[in-house]
Design a protein around this motif. Structure first.
Motif, PDB file in Angstrom:
ATOM      1  N   CYS A  62       0.853  -1.187   0.000  1.00 40.00           N
ATOM      2  CA  CYS A  62       0.000   0.000   0.000  1.00 40.00           C
ATOM      3  C   CYS A  62       0.893   1.242   0.000  1.00 40.00           C
ATOM      4  CB  CYS A  62      -0.928   0.004   1.209  1.00 40.00           C
ATOM      5  SG  CYS A  62      -0.079   0.175   2.790  1.00 40.00           S
ATOM      6  N   SER A  78       2.299   8.794  -4.121  1.00 37.17           N
ATOM      7  CA  SER A  78       0.999   8.815  -4.804  1.00 37.17           C
ATOM      8  C   SER A  78       1.125   9.348  -6.227  1.00 37.17           C
ATOM      9  CB  SER A  78       0.001   9.663  -4.019  1.00 37.17           C
ATOM     10  OG  SER A  78      -0.297   9.048  -2.795  1.00 37.17           O
ATOM     11  N   ARG A  85       0.609   3.817 -12.911  1.00 35.04           N
ATOM     12  CA  ARG A  85      -0.667   3.132 -13.152  1.00 35.04           C
ATOM     13  C   ARG A  85      -1.252   3.547 -14.504  1.00 35.04           C
ATOM     14  NH1 ARG A  85      -3.270   4.770  -8.896  1.00 35.04           N
ATOM     15  NH2 ARG A  85      -4.454   6.345  -9.995  1.00 35.04           N
ATOM     16  N   SER A  92      -3.595  -1.832  -9.356  1.00 34.74           N
ATOM     17  CA  SER A  92      -3.998  -1.753  -7.957  1.00 34.74           C
ATOM     18  C   SER A  92      -5.235  -2.593  -7.698  1.00 34.74           C
ATOM     19  CB  SER A  92      -4.271  -0.299  -7.576  1.00 34.74           C
ATOM     20  OG  SER A  92      -5.335   0.227  -8.345  1.00 34.74           O
ATOM     21  N   ARG A  93      -5.436  -2.896  -6.418  1.00 33.31           N
ATOM     22  CA  ARG A  93      -6.662  -3.562  -5.996  1.00 33.31           C
ATOM     23  C   ARG A  93      -7.092  -2.925  -4.684  1.00 33.31           C
ATOM     24  NH1 ARG A  93      -6.564  -7.004  -1.687  1.00 33.31           N
ATOM     25  NH2 ARG A  93      -4.467  -7.606  -1.026  1.00 33.31           N
ATOM     26  N   ARG A  94      -8.389  -2.848  -4.492  1.00 31.38           N
ATOM     27  CA  ARG A  94      -8.949  -2.260  -3.282  1.00 31.38           C
ATOM     28  C   ARG A  94      -9.342  -3.379  -2.326  1.00 31.38           C
ATOM     29  NH1 ARG A  94     -10.923   2.540  -1.693  1.00 31.38           N
ATOM     30  NH2 ARG A  94     -10.663   3.492  -3.729  1.00 31.38           N
ATOM     31  N   ALA A  95      -8.987  -3.186  -1.069  1.00 30.38           N
ATOM     32  CA  ALA A  95      -9.402  -4.089   0.013  1.00 30.38           C
ATOM     33  C   ALA A  95      -9.980  -3.206   1.110  1.00 30.38           C
ATOM     34  CB  ALA A  95      -8.230  -4.916   0.517  1.00 30.38           C
ATOM     35  N   ARG A  97     -10.871   0.018   2.621  1.00 30.62           N
ATOM     36  CA  ARG A  97     -10.399   1.383   2.376  1.00 30.62           C
ATOM     37  C   ARG A  97      -8.953   1.427   1.889  1.00 30.62           C
ATOM     38  NH1 ARG A  97     -11.892   5.163   7.271  1.00 30.62           N
ATOM     39  NH2 ARG A  97     -10.743   6.525   5.878  1.00 30.62           N
ATOM     40  N   MET A  98      -8.309   0.295   1.881  1.00 30.19           N
ATOM     41  CA  MET A  98      -6.896   0.229   1.479  1.00 30.19           C
ATOM     42  C   MET A  98      -6.785  -0.076  -0.008  1.00 30.19           C
ATOM     43  SD  MET A  98      -5.113   0.756   4.225  1.00 30.19           S
ATOM     44  CE  MET A  98      -3.506   0.151   3.795  1.00 30.19           C
ATOM     45  N   ILE A  99      -5.767   0.512  -0.628  1.00 28.72           N
ATOM     46  CA  ILE A  99      -5.451   0.208  -2.028  1.00 28.72           C
ATOM     47  C   ILE A  99      -4.039  -0.356  -2.060  1.00 28.72           C
ATOM     48  CG2 ILE A  99      -5.135   1.119  -4.353  1.00 28.72           C
ATOM     49  CD1 ILE A  99      -7.209   3.247  -3.675  1.00 28.72           C
ATOM     50  N   TYR A 100      -3.901  -1.510  -2.665  1.00 27.56           N
ATOM     51  CA  TYR A 100      -2.611  -2.182  -2.770  1.00 27.56           C
ATOM     52  C   TYR A 100      -2.143  -2.135  -4.223  1.00 27.56           C
ATOM     53  CZ  TYR A 100      -3.462  -3.874   1.912  1.00 27.56           C
ATOM     54  OH  TYR A 100      -3.690  -3.948   3.264  1.00 27.56           O
ATOM     55  N   TYR A 101      -0.854  -1.888  -4.382  1.00 34.41           N
ATOM     56  CA  TYR A 101      -0.252  -1.774  -5.713  1.00 34.41           C
ATOM     57  C   TYR A 101       0.675  -2.946  -5.959  1.00 34.41           C
ATOM     58  CZ  TYR A 101      -2.149   2.885  -5.694  1.00 34.41           C
ATOM     59  OH  TYR A 101      -3.012   3.939  -5.655  1.00 34.41           O
TER      60      TYR A 101
END
Length: 122
Positions: A62, A78, A85, A92-95, A97-101
């Motif tokens: 993240c 960012s 991106r 990226s993927r959202r989990a 409220r977190m976004i992982y790259y």
């Protein structure tokens, strides 16, 4: 009159037409060359390069983890991630409220691995 001397000069005045034609057939197009130059320009920034190698090593991180890992501001991370991106280099993927790259695909991994190997070779 040809003003080239030394290693940059041809010993023959006439080009090898067969060789030139065969090479042109395999040459990247002007559009591909532009896209490649854009890609290398993106990779040419030290912060972005460190981010990519962090993702290469970790697999997925993240923004907070990337900020801590490469020791730059979350704003810089960012901004770099947005560029990477948009270029399709990271995804990226959202989990919640977190976004992982992570790196977009195996080709990016291969490019980074080969680049590091090239640096270590010399």
């Amino acid at each position: 009159m040809n003003v080239l001397t030394g290693l940059d000069a041809c010993t023959s005045v006439e080009p090898d037409e067969d060789r030139v034609a065969a090479t042109r057939d395999r040459l990247v197009t002007a559009e591909e060359a532009t896209r490649l130059a854009d890609l290398f320009r993106l990779l040419g920034d030290p912060t972005r390069a460190r981010l990519l190698y962090a993702l290469l090593e970790a697999g997925e991180l993240c923004v907070c983890d990337l900020t801590e890992t490469v020791e730059v501001s979350d704003t810089a991370v960012s901004h770099a991630l947005r560029l990477l991106r948009t270029a399709g280099i990271v995804t990226s993927r959202r989990a919640g409220r977190m976004i992982y790259y992570r790196l977009a695909d195996v080709h990016v991994r291969l490019l980074l691995d080969l680049s590091r190997e090239h640096l270590r070779h010399g």
